[in-house]
Design an enzyme around this catalytic site. Structure first.
Site, PDB file in Angstrom:
ATOM      1  CB  SER A   1     -26.043 -30.168  19.538  1.00  0.00           C
ATOM      2  OG  SER A   1     -25.576 -29.133  20.341  1.00  0.00           O
TER       3      SER A   1
ATOM      4  CG  HIS B   1     -28.539 -32.503  17.420  1.00  0.00           C
ATOM      5  ND1 HIS B   1     -28.183 -32.605  18.729  1.00  0.00           N
ATOM      6  CD2 HIS B   1     -28.518 -33.767  16.927  1.00  0.00           C
ATOM      7  CE1 HIS B   1     -27.954 -33.887  19.032  1.00  0.00           C
ATOM      8  NE2 HIS B   1     -28.142 -34.601  17.947  1.00  0.00           N
TER       9      HIS B   1
ATOM     10  CG  ASP C   1     -27.435 -37.991  19.230  1.00  0.00           C
ATOM     11  OD1 ASP C   1     -27.147 -39.201  19.164  1.00  0.00           O
ATOM     12  OD2 ASP C   1     -27.888 -37.343  18.259  1.00  0.00           O
TER      13      ASP C   1
END
Ligand SMILES: C[S@@+](CC[C@H](N)C(=O)[O-])C[C@H]1O[C@@H](n2cnc3c(N)ncnc32)[C@H](O)[C@@H]1O
Lengths: 186, 268
Positions: free
Chosen positions: A12, A39, A132
């Site tokens: 991320s 991300h 995720d």
């Protein structure tokens, strides 16, 4: 020579500096494609590929739709698009709904790589602030790909590695240095 | 039942052909639909056979309709500065938005054209597969989203123009309404790109084809590009999405100018 065809890595926003360190550590004659899904912070939509290129010996590419994945390059999921790898080794992009409030979604990239490369894939989950990626890494393990989770003790935010460890058992849990060494030995 | 078999059967039953969509993203849409409806492929097909509304809903859920006002602001700034300023006013200029979704791309474009006082000399067609998004597009009524206003301000800041958001939109709490002088301009029509020709008889000067072809495989992309090419005047411009380029084998037909593509005359 390794039997693997690709490496896919998810992390991320907080994994950015770690990613730079890893890219700097990967040797220049690295033979496999590295597929990267990170991300991004909402307000920083561009400039990431450029910063990575400064550190990386391999070319950093934000692929166009239907671009072919080639060995020895890094493919970074473009801002605001989900990135899928098709069975024929080309990229498909999508702007469908976010997953865990994220686009690109790490699960989507990892799961599509699992289907495309099966046991010839290395999947890696790094530090990150949400879940995720866990399902995607499990899909890779289910297809007998090789899976690595960053040691949560070394992660800036351990939610992502811990979520992965909660749903699957990876082949290895490694510190960043260990991951770099693993990749350089492929 | 396998994914591919389902697509074949769905096509036979409904006429909607998704066989040449990009496998991975399509597959994930179908997994999602199966989860949400608690039906497997057989179950979906038997319900589609008897329930017209359900069929429409499946088509809508397969396709991806996400869009923004002034999506990728830089693209709009470039269009305005490089091309729109020099469009002649004494002839009609035709625009075509393919896969226009709920119309925000169309209104983004009309706002720029209005800033150049060109609304009287343009003809604007906008098409999509889904009738429901076209209804929203015609009405020009949306849920307010701050991203829209941010993109709007970014475009005009970069153009060095002072234009207020409420020149074009009426906002009431969460509802955002495009002003009638804009909604009156475009013609929204349904078209399935896979199986139908353009629903109008004339050629066009500017074609927007953004974030639509990413859902198609290379074979279908080439087929659609040829159809679109034939609806463009020589020298007309094609605008693709930020992460898109011409499909393989088509690059000789256009001259690439940054991310704009200008149609070449075919040298036969
Ligand atoms: C992601 S939206 C793009 C909207 C807008 N062009 C933009 O970039 O913001 C894709 C649109 O393509 C439409 N579409 C998908 N398949 C289509 C087809 N076969 N024929 C026509 N439109 C289609 C969808 O309904 C959807 O509205």
């Amino acid at each position: 020579m390794s039997d693997y065809k690709a490496v896919v890595i998810g992390g991320s926003a907080g994994s950015f500096s770690l990613m730079l360190k890893m890219l700097a550590g990967i040797k220049s004659d690295f033979k496999l494609p590295i597929i990267l899904c990170m991300h991004r912070l909402k307000h920083v939509r561009s400039g990431i590929a450029e910063s990575m290129q400064i550190k990386s010996k391999l070319p950093i590419i934000e692929p166009m739709d239907k671009q072919r994945i080639e060995p020895g390059a890094v493919y970074l999921a473009p801002a605001n698009y989900h990135m899928f790898i098709e069975l024929d080794g080309t990229v498909s992009l999508s702007t469908e709904e976010m997953n865990f409030f994220c686009r690109p979604s790490i699960d989507y990239t990892l799961s599509s790589c699992a289907a495309a490369y099966r046991e010839k894939l290395v999947g890696i989950i790094l530090t990150g602030a949400n879940a995720d990626g866990a399902k995607g890494l499990k899909d890779i393990a289910d297809k007998k790909g090789y899976t690595i989770v960053q040691d949560p003790a070394t992660a800036e935010v351990d939610t992502m590695p811990k979520s992965a460890l909660a749903v699957m058992t990876p082949n290895e849990v490694l510190k960043p240095e260990g991951i770099i060494a693993f990749l350089n030995n492929l | 039942m396998e994914f591919k078999a389902f697509l074949d059967e769905f096509k036979n039953q409904t006429g909607f052909d998704f066989c040449d969509y990009s496998d991975e993203s399509l597959n994930r849409r179908l997994i999602k639909i199966q989860k949400e409806t608690s039906l497997d492929y057989e179950g979906i097909l038997s319900r589609v056979a008897v329930d017209e509304k359900f069929k429409q809903k499946i088509v809508e859920d397969i396709t991806v309709n996400t869009t923004e006002l002034f999506r990728d602001p830089d693209v709009w700034v470039g269009l305005y500065k490089k091309l729109y300023c020099s469009i002649p006013r004494n002839v009609t200029t035709a625009f075509w938005h393919i896969g226009c979704s709920i119309g925000l791309e169309v209104y983004s474009n009309l706002i720029l054209l209005n800033e150049l006082n060109m609304l009287d000399s343009v003809r604007v067609m906008a098409t999509d597969l889904n009738s429901s998004v076209l209804e929203t597009a015609k009405a020009g009524v949306y849920v307010y989203n701050k991203q829209f206003e941010d993109n709007f301000n970014k475009v005009f800041m970069e153009l060095g123009k002072n234009v207020r958001f409420d020149k074009y939109f009426d906002r009431d709490k969460d509802t955002l309404k495009v002003k009638p002088f804009l909604t009156a301009v475009p013609k929204f029509k349904q078209q399935n790109l896979v199986s139908e020709d353009a629903p109008f008889p004339f050629k066009t000067d500017f074609v927007f084809l953004r974030n639509v072809m990413i859902y198609f495989n290379n074979k279908l992309q080439v087929k659609i590009m040829k159809m679109v090419y034939d609806k463009m005047y020589d020298g007309a411009y094609l605008i693709l999405g930020k992460q898109e380029r011409l499909p393989l084998n088509m690059s000789g037909r256009f001259e690439a100018i940054a991310n704009l593509y200008r149609k070449n005359a075919l040298n036969l």
